[in-house]
Motif scaffolding. Structure first.
Motif, mmCIF file in Angstrom:
data_model
loop_
_atom_site.group_PDB
_atom_site.id
_atom_site.type_symbol
_atom_site.label_atom_id
_atom_site.label_comp_id
_atom_site.label_asym_id
_atom_site.label_seq_id
_atom_site.Cartn_x
_atom_site.Cartn_y
_atom_site.Cartn_z
ATOM 1 N N ASN A 207 0.850 -1.190 0.000
ATOM 2 C CA ASN A 207 0.000 0.000 0.000
ATOM 3 C C ASN A 207 0.889 1.244 0.000
ATOM 4 N N PHE A 209 1.642 3.292 2.307
ATOM 5 C CA PHE A 209 2.539 3.409 3.470
ATOM 6 C C PHE A 209 3.808 2.573 3.252
ATOM 7 N N GLN A 211 3.746 -0.679 3.122
ATOM 8 C CA GLN A 211 3.591 -1.964 3.808
ATOM 9 C C GLN A 211 3.141 -3.057 2.843
ATOM 10 N N VAL A 212 3.652 -4.256 3.079
ATOM 11 C CA VAL A 212 3.119 -5.428 2.384
ATOM 12 C C VAL A 212 1.718 -5.646 2.963
ATOM 13 N N VAL A 216 -2.260 -12.113 5.293
ATOM 14 C CA VAL A 216 -3.111 -13.109 5.958
ATOM 15 C C VAL A 216 -4.492 -13.062 5.306
ATOM 16 N N ILE A 256 -10.602 4.931 2.974
ATOM 17 C CA ILE A 256 -9.805 5.297 4.154
ATOM 18 C C ILE A 256 -8.656 6.211 3.737
ATOM 19 N N MET A 258 -5.207 8.057 4.127
ATOM 20 C CA MET A 258 -3.949 7.719 4.801
ATOM 21 C C MET A 258 -3.074 8.968 4.831
ATOM 22 N N ARG A 277 4.677 -5.856 11.837
ATOM 23 C CA ARG A 277 5.423 -6.545 10.775
ATOM 24 C C ARG A 277 6.552 -5.642 10.293
ATOM 25 N N MET A 313 -1.887 -5.622 13.321
ATOM 26 C CA MET A 313 -2.028 -7.058 13.042
ATOM 27 C C MET A 313 -2.643 -7.796 14.230
ATOM 28 N N ARG A 317 -6.398 -9.538 14.073
ATOM 29 C CA ARG A 317 -6.349 -11.004 14.007
ATOM 30 C C ARG A 317 -7.685 -11.620 14.451
ATOM 31 N N ARG A 327 -9.737 -9.694 1.900
ATOM 32 C CA ARG A 327 -9.460 -8.277 1.605
ATOM 33 C C ARG A 327 -8.948 -8.149 0.174
ATOM 34 N N GLN A 346 -6.781 4.390 0.744
ATOM 35 C CA GLN A 346 -7.071 3.031 0.330
ATOM 36 C C GLN A 346 -8.578 2.849 0.164
ATOM 37 N N PHE A 348 -10.586 0.219 0.833
ATOM 38 C CA PHE A 348 -10.544 -1.065 1.526
ATOM 39 C C PHE A 348 -11.814 -1.820 1.125
ATOM 40 N N PHE A 359 -17.185 -9.293 9.738
ATOM 41 C CA PHE A 359 -16.506 -8.006 9.578
ATOM 42 C C PHE A 359 -16.619 -7.133 10.832
ATOM 43 N N VAL A 362 -14.275 -7.282 13.984
ATOM 44 C CA VAL A 362 -12.897 -6.836 13.700
ATOM 45 C C VAL A 362 -12.872 -5.310 13.615
ATOM 46 N N THR A 376 -4.750 6.949 9.835
ATOM 47 C CA THR A 376 -5.795 6.540 8.889
ATOM 48 C C THR A 376 -7.162 7.056 9.359
HETATM 49 C C1 HEM Z 1 -3.599 -6.875 8.183
HETATM 50 C C2 HEM Z 1 -2.802 -2.402 6.502
HETATM 51 C C3 HEM Z 1 -7.436 -1.277 7.370
HETATM 52 C C4 HEM Z 1 -8.303 -5.879 8.545
HETATM 53 C C5 HEM Z 1 -2.979 -5.754 7.683
HETATM 54 C C6 HEM Z 1 -1.575 -5.662 7.361
HETATM 55 C C7 HEM Z 1 -1.362 -4.417 6.873
HETATM 56 C C8 HEM Z 1 -2.621 -3.720 6.905
HETATM 57 C C9 HEM Z 1 -0.047 -3.849 6.358
HETATM 58 C C10 HEM Z 1 -0.520 -6.776 7.583
HETATM 59 C C11 HEM Z 1 -0.345 -7.683 6.426
HETATM 60 C C12 HEM Z 1 -1.565 -8.475 6.065
HETATM 61 O O1 HEM Z 1 -1.857 -9.534 6.632
HETATM 62 O O2 HEM Z 1 -2.267 -7.993 5.172
HETATM 63 C C13 HEM Z 1 -3.990 -1.711 6.603
HETATM 64 C C14 HEM Z 1 -4.168 -0.317 6.249
HETATM 65 C C15 HEM Z 1 -5.463 -0.005 6.494
HETATM 66 C C16 HEM Z 1 -6.107 -1.196 7.011
HETATM 67 C C17 HEM Z 1 -3.072 0.593 5.701
HETATM 68 C C18 HEM Z 1 -6.199 1.296 6.296
HETATM 69 C C19 HEM Z 1 -5.810 2.232 5.473
HETATM 70 C C20 HEM Z 1 -8.073 -2.418 7.774
HETATM 71 C C21 HEM Z 1 -9.480 -2.525 8.065
HETATM 72 C C22 HEM Z 1 -9.728 -3.822 8.403
HETATM 73 C C23 HEM Z 1 -8.451 -4.534 8.315
HETATM 74 C C24 HEM Z 1 -10.493 -1.382 7.988
HETATM 75 C C25 HEM Z 1 -11.022 -4.483 8.775
HETATM 76 C C26 HEM Z 1 -12.000 -3.927 9.413
HETATM 77 C C27 HEM Z 1 -7.104 -6.529 8.525
HETATM 78 C C28 HEM Z 1 -6.973 -7.956 8.790
HETATM 79 C C29 HEM Z 1 -5.608 -8.242 8.712
HETATM 80 C C30 HEM Z 1 -4.939 -6.988 8.377
HETATM 81 C C31 HEM Z 1 -8.105 -8.931 9.078
HETATM 82 C C32 HEM Z 1 -4.932 -9.602 8.947
HETATM 83 C C33 HEM Z 1 -4.615 -9.733 10.415
HETATM 84 C C34 HEM Z 1 -3.916 -11.034 10.751
HETATM 85 O O3 HEM Z 1 -4.626 -12.004 11.011
HETATM 86 O O4 HEM Z 1 -2.677 -11.061 10.762
HETATM 87 N N1 HEM Z 1 -3.589 -4.550 7.401
HETATM 88 N N2 HEM Z 1 -5.177 -2.211 7.065
HETATM 89 N N3 HEM Z 1 -7.482 -3.643 7.946
HETATM 90 N N4 HEM Z 1 -5.874 -5.987 8.282
HETATM 91 FE FE1 HEM Z 1 -5.513 -4.087 7.764
#
Ligand code: HEM
Length: 401
Positions: A207, A209, A211-212, A216, A256, A258, A277, A313, A317, A327, A346, A348, A359, A362, A376
């Motif tokens: 993204n 930022f 970040q990978v 997951v 969202i 950033m 991470r 993360m 989780r 996602r 993003q 999302f 959803f 979380v 964000t």
């Molecule tokens: C994990 C970024 C918003 C749900 C992650 C990861 C990053 C990330 C870098 C770690 C790598 C991965 O597993 O993908 C972001 C950014 C966001 C954002 C930049 C907003 C701009 C959200 C939102 C949700 C969400 C709104 C849900 C409501 C998750 C979930 C994981 C995750 C479920 C995996 C967690 C795990 O089990 O390790 N996100 N995220 N994220 N994100 Fe986000």
């Protein structure tokens, strides 16, 4: 492949009453394209029991269109709209001009285009009273939200994805032109991921930022996506998740913002702590490689958790087998207003069988505590029910009609 698309295209034009001159124009235009084609002719099938654009490997470009039905819409006018748009989508994703296509040449390179339809509550209830799932409504307001009404909701959501922005722009215009008598655009957002060919297939994107993002994920096969996206509870789980309709799912869209300028001020270690991470590999701070399992119990020599309590993360989780989503997000980067130098973020987009059980828990947890919230801000939000796909000759939503 292209030849097939070409025959269909000319046939479609003829049946639409477009003159031979135009058809010849298409054929004349095809030759130089054939010589230069790499992946322009790639086709993602539109027809089938499930819609494309959900478990499809994400293409490079996104256009998300949210439409509002015009006043007085009834079931008959909605069926006409869905028939028209399904026909357009079937042709355009196959590399054929839409009926009465004004720029037929632009339809010849679909480049893996998909059009995914999502229905808002009003559309479902008008079409088939009582059919809307309980979760089909606006999300509750979260304290992190700064929603702009003009970036929220919609009776019909069309997620257009593809590897060629030109054919996407064409599809967007054709769909909007045909929808015009029945619906008007409420909001439209564009997004992008790495260009096709930049990475090997299967590499997780980054993204804005850096970040990978997307490591997951529920995976295909076994219980993975079947359970999470399509709602078929695996045998061994007494799951509360039930699909709202066979072959359907839900689509939550959160726009969202950033704060890239604020993020710039953070040291690299702070950026890594915020997510849990590292930046180079996307590996959990307790591991070395992207897909290493995270150790949430690991502590530093001083006794603090290596992955902080507020790390994104950890907070995101799944706390139960149900709390999962697929996602499929895209970055956006718009010209900044005023003195700023960026207006980025993003789109999302998450797919899950059941918004309430998968959803919401979380999102609630993240709204309560998540280091990432400092940089964000959700500014738009919409929830759509995704109906199953359709057979050739049918239309998306025909199971509700
Ligand atoms: C994990 C970024 C918003 C749900 C992650 C990861 C990053 C990330 C870098 C770690 C790598 C991965 O597993 O993908 C972001 C950014 C966001 C954002 C930049 C907003 C701009 C959200 C939102 C949700 C969400 C709104 C849900 C409501 C998750 C979930 C994981 C995750 C479920 C995996 C967690 C795990 O089990 O390790 N996100 N995220 N994220 N994100 Fe986000």
């Amino acid at each position: 492949l292209l030849a097939t698309a070409g025959v269909g295209g000319a046939g479609a034009l003829a049946s639409a009453g477009i003159g031979v001159g135009t058809v010849l124009g298409v054929q004349a235009a095809r030759e130089p394209q054939e010589r230069s084609i790499q992946f322009g002719a790639d086709v993602e099938p539109f027809h089938g029991p499930r819609q494309a654009g959900i478990t499809t490997a994400p293409q490079a470009h996104l256009v998300f269109i949210a439409l509002d039905l015009r006043e007085g819409a009834d079931a008959r006018s909605i069926v006409r709209l869905l028939r028209l748009l399904s026909d357009d989508a079937a042709r355009l994703t196959a590399g054929e001009p839409a009926l009465a296509d004004t720029e037929p040449e632009l339809a010849l390179t679909p480049a893996s285009m998909t059009v995914t339809f999502g229905f808002g509550r009003r559309l479902v209830e008008t079409l088939s009273p009582g059919a809307a799932p309980e979760w089909l409504e606006e999300l509750p307001e979260f304290r992190i939200d700064e929603l702009d009404e003009e970036l929220c909701g919609g009776d019909l959501g069309l997620q257009l994805c593809g590897d060629d922005p030109v054919s996407l722009a064409h599809a967007r215009r054709m769909l909007l032109k045909d929808a015009r008598p029945y619906a008007r655009p409420r909001w439209i957002q564009e997004g992008f991921r790495p260009a096709r060919g930049v990475h090997r297939p299967g590499v997780t994107h980054r993204n804005l930022f850096g970040q990978v993002d997307g490591t997951v994920q529920p995976t295909a096969g076994d219980d993975g996506q079947e359970f999470v996206v399509w709602g078929h509870p695996p045998q061994h789980l007494d799951s509360p998740i039930r699909p709202w309709i066979e072959g359907g799912t839900s689509m939550v869209v959160r726009l969202i913002r950033m704060d890239l300028d604020g993020w710039d001020e953070l040291a690299r270690s702070g950026k890594e702590a915020a997510i849990g991470r590292d930046l180079s590999e996307g590996a959990p701070l307790t591991g070395e490689h992207e897909h290493d399992a995270a150790d949430f119990d690991a502590t530093t020599p001083l006794g603090f958790p290596v992955i902080e309590e507020s790390a994104h993360m950890r907070r995101a989780r799944a706390q139960s087998p149900e709390e999962q989503m697929l996602r499929r997000s895209y970055s956006y980067d718009r010209p900044p207003a005023g003195a700023g130098i960026s207006d980025s973020g993003q789109l999302f987009i998450a797919f899950q069988a059941d918004v309430i059980r998968q959803f919401l828990p979380v999102q609630r947890r993240l709204a309560e505590l998540d280091r990432l919230n400092e940089w964000t801000t959700p500014i738009g939000s919409a929830v759509f029910a995704v109906p199953p796909g359709c057979a050739p000759g049918g239309y998306i939503g025909d199971v509700l009609g």
